[in-house]
Design a protein around this motif. Sequence first.
Motif: not given
Ligand code: FES
Length: 156
Positions: A38-40, A43-45, A59-63, A48-50
């Motif tokens: 998911k997109f939360g 910012l890797q915080q 690992w978070p995939s959003c960045q 949700a995007c793990m």
């Molecule tokens: S969307 Fe929040 S850590 Fe990736």
Amino acid sequence: MEADLTLHVNGQPHALRVDPATPLLYVLRNQLALNGPKFGCGLQQCGACMVVLNGNLAWPSCQLPVAEVLHMTITTLEGLTRPDGSLHPLQQAFIDEQVPQCGYCLNGMVMSAAALLQQDPKPNEEEIRNSLYRVLCRCSVHSRAIKAIKRASEMS
Ligand code: FES
Ligand code: FES
């Protein structure tokens, strides 16, 4: 600038034309229609995007630029389901323990736990708690999630 790349997702190679700087999350959701992550915050915080990299690293995939994962295997929530369609023990345990509230954090919880169980099939409670440190849950289901992860470790 776009380039021809191959990503290895859920056991399959995927040939894509994409800017190598594109975050992995956007490619998973928008080009591969994998909506488990998911997109939360973006910012890797929040977690949700793990995804799980190389089988055992959550690992978070959003960045995370796709250029950095070309030589890695990527597992998403969809990839946990067994080839015969049966659920992964974690998925079953999260249902059995009735973990979800809104469910937005669950991708991060389950994928973090999946990486943990790959590293250590029988983790203790402190290890389970530590494995969830990157995942924020606004509904406060952590205690049920911990019970579910323990249950899954006993099932496998
Ligand atoms: S969307 Fe929040 S850590 Fe990736
Ligand atoms: S169940 Fe709602 S954010 Fe965790």
